[in-house]
Design a protein around this motif. Structure first.
Motif, PDB file in Angstrom:
ATOM      1  N   SER A 202       7.779  58.929  10.538  1.00 24.23           N
ATOM      2  CA  SER A 202       6.474  59.308  11.093  1.00 24.23           C
ATOM      3  C   SER A 202       6.423  59.098  12.606  1.00 24.23           C
ATOM      4  O   SER A 202       5.779  59.870  13.327  1.00 24.23           O
TER       5      SER A 202
ATOM      6  N   GLY B  27       3.378  63.823  10.946  1.00 26.31           N
ATOM      7  CA  GLY B  27       3.699  62.410  11.145  1.00 26.31           C
ATOM      8  C   GLY B  27       2.662  61.504  10.512  1.00 26.31           C
ATOM      9  O   GLY B  27       3.001  60.470   9.928  1.00 26.31           O
TER      10      GLY B  27
ATOM     11  N   SER C 112       3.210  61.551   6.801  1.00 23.28           N
ATOM     12  CA  SER C 112       4.384  60.734   6.488  1.00 23.28           C
ATOM     13  C   SER C 112       4.048  59.253   6.562  1.00 23.28           C
ATOM     14  O   SER C 112       4.456  58.464   5.697  1.00 23.28           O
TER      15      SER C 112
END
Length: 346
Positions: free
Chosen positions: A25, A60, A63
């Protein structure tokens, strides 16, 4: 508390997968922030929120959300002092991926620092203290009423407010530690909330009516506030500073804060043996050494050309493929020899 073997492996697997997602991320978010900067958008470090329109930043965030969810579940199955140090794996993942996708090169010192951080984390896991058993929200409520934890929480909130309103506006863009300290100290409270919510969810699945317990909702609201602050200031740190620097330093301070909070809340150190205490402290100091190497020498380019002249290789090769090292003459010695020759000539 004796951790059930199955719970241990479930918690371990969740913690490792969490580190992979969280480490990834950082790269996705940084990539998105760099794309925005190339377009001339107001940067996050300057108070801009254009990253909310960037799909890479959202990837990101998703994630990180998956990683935090796995981390959340890991705390429900294993002690915080086992789960938290495994976050060092996210440092390795982030460092490796940043070299491929962000062209952020670590020098030799940085690579050794990452390895030392992982080694120290492993030692801390081996010697991790076992927290007292907290099997219900009512037991968690008693822990939260402890005077020691109340003092700790007040100190965390007070120091965070000082950092946010007094320190960050003046020094946030000059010193990487400012934003990271805010994320870390707030993170210690968020982990406590996660632990309590994990216990509540396990109770919920066992048939207990935890949704009627005000503590459950109080922990949920506190967690939402803490995570929002962490995300905001972590974005600012990533936008201004190198990813391979932010990630390890954040890990060290976050782990330290969580370990301190967990020790105060669950009284883990009271039942530890001497070798366990020494091992835990040694592991922590090893991590600190690794982070020092990574941070203090980040701008130094280390290569053979940077070696002193007297250690450089002579261009002539010996038999067998060996190359000799020659010591260059000392100028002071040469000057002394010339003076002696001059006196002898007279």
């Amino acid at each position: 508390m004796e951790v059930n073997r199955l719970d241990f492996y479930i918690g371990l697997s969740l913690a490792v997968s969490s580190s992979v997602f969280i480490g990834s991320s950082f790269i996705l978010k940084k990539k998105g922030l760099l794309r925005l900067a190339s377009k001339g958008s107001t940067r996050a470090g300057q108070g801009g929120y254009a990253y909310l329109k960037e799909w890479l930043w959202w990837a990101g965030l998703i994630s990180m959300g998956v990683g935090e969810a796995a981390n959340f579940a890991a705390y429900a199955f294993a002690p915080a002092t086992l789960v938290t140090p495994l976050g060092a794996l996210s440092v390795l993942v982030s460092a490796v991926l940043s070299s491929y996708f962000l062209n952020e090169r670590l020098n030799v010192h940085g690579k050794i620092g990452c390895l030392l951080s992982i080694l120290g984390s492993t030692v801390m896991v081996i010697h991790a203290p076992q927290e007292e058993e907290v099997a219900s929200l009512s037991a968690m409520a008693e822990k939260l009423k402890d005077p020691g934890f109340i003092v700790f929480a007040v100190c965390v909130v007070g120091s965070s407010l000082v950092l946010i309103f007094a320190v960050a506006p003046h020094f946030g863009q000059k010193n990487v530690l400012v934003y990271i300290l805010i994320c870390s100290v707030i993170g210690s409270l968020s982990v406590s909330c996660v632990k309590g919510l994990g216990i509540g969810i396990k109770e919920l699945f066992s048939g207990t009516a935890v949704l009627k317990d005000p503590l459950f909702w109080a922990l949920l609201i506190c967690l939402a506030i803490c995570v929002s602050i962490q995300i905001s200031y972590l974005n600012k740190a990533l936008d201004i500073y190198n990813t391979s620097i932010v990630t390890p330093i954040y890990y060290v301070f976050f782990t330290t804060s969580v370990m301190a909070c967990s020790a105060i809340l669950f009284k883990e150190w009271l039942k530890m043996t001497i070798d366990g205490i020494v091992g835990t402290i040694s592991g922590f100091l090893t991590i600190i050494l690794g982070i020092f190497l990574l941070h203090a020498f980040k701008d130094i380019t280390f290569s053979l050309d940077s070696l002193p002249l007297y250690l450089r290789k002579d261009p002539h090769w010996f038999a067998g493929g060996q190359q000799a090292y020659m010591a260059l003459p000392d100028n002071d010695v040469q000057a002394d020899d010339m003076r002696k020759s001059a006196r002898g000539g007279n």
